[in-house]
Design an enzyme around this catalytic site. Structure first.
Site: not given
Ligand code: KIV
Length: 262
Positions: A44, A111, A180
């Site tokens: 993000s 992640k 999400e």
């Molecule tokens: O990239 C990010 O900040 C995320 C969150 C919104 C979970 O994946």
């Protein structure tokens, strides 16, 4: 706050709700460290830091640079590095890039966005000692391919697909899953279906934890703020007010004073 490890995170299900926030730099990570269970260096950053309209453009090099900055000060919070779009496109590529993240940063885990379609890749990594957090539901990395951001779990068929996704990546070895943009009652069903913690964002309260993007929750983002964000402070207002004061101080010759000079 004691730093959690993978086992603690898994064991927190039904016992303690997890808190997670994004951070992209050492200044904020230092403030967050020890005050939050997990720090996510999210892709993000491409939106909240680089003002892009989506996360797709974030590169592995950028993610490593920002994760290094966060890890340089994070001693008490668990740190997760988001794998950007394209970096896990094949199993081999995913392993090569995950090893790069592990070697070049001190991230505790990575992640990966994706459900059942990514289970094979996730298994390939977890069986080679790469700790993986999953991310299902609304997945920002597929927004271009799907023509925007769509709330998931609007009907039982979609919820069934999400439960299958959650189960597939749980079986592949993820230690927690970000869920999400899912209707709250459906998110509750998905949370009950797996034994790893579900960390929600826009997924209601009946999940095992919550995550928000720091600049949204602290009011540094003046633009569109999604419905699910709780804004805890007026960061933008504070900055502007103090910058105006700075300009006034300069113009009135009250800055610097004697104590601020050599
Ligand atoms: O990239 C990010 O900040 C995320 C969150 C919104 C979970 O994946």
């Amino acid at each position: 706050m004691k730093k959690l490890n993978i086992q603690d995170i898994k064991a927190s299900k039904n016992i303690k709700k997890l808190s997670m926030v994004t951070a992209y730099d050492a200044v904020f990570a230092k403030l967050f460290d020890g005050n939050i269970d997990i720090i996510l260096v999210g892709d993000s950053l491409n939106m909240s830091f680089a003002n892009s309209s989506d996360t797709v453009g974030a590169t592995l090099k950028q993610m490593i640079y920002h994760t290094q900055a966060v890890c340089s000060v994070a001693n008490s919070s668990f740190v997760v590095c988001d794998m950007p779009f394209g970096s896990v496109a094949t199993r081999k590529k995913a392993l090569k890039n995950a090893i790069k993240v592990y070697k070049q940063t001190k991230a505790d885990a990575i992640k990966i966005e994706g459900g059942a379609d990514m289970a094979d890749t996730i298994k390939y990594l977890t069986s080679r000692n790469i700790a993986c957090m999953g991310h299902i539901g609304l997945m920002p990395q597929v927004s271009r391919a799907q023509g925007g951001y769509k709330v998931r779990g609007k009907d039982t068929e979609d919820t069934k697909a999400l439960i299958e996704d959650a189960k597939a990546i749980e079986k592949a070895g993820v230690f927690a899953i970000v869920l999400e943009g899912v209707k709250a009652d459906m998110a509750a069903d998905i949370t009950k279906a797996v034994s790893v913690p579900i960390i929600g964002i826009g997924a209601g309260t009946d999940v095992d934890g919550q995550v928000l993007v720091w600049s949204d929750m602290f009011g540094f983002n003046d633009g569109f703020v999604p419905k699910f964000v709780r804004v805890y402070m007026d960061g933008a207002g504070l900055i502007r007010e103090n910058l105006r004061q700075f300009t006034t101080d300069i113009q009135e010759d009250s800055f610097p004073d004697k104590s601020e000079q050599y």
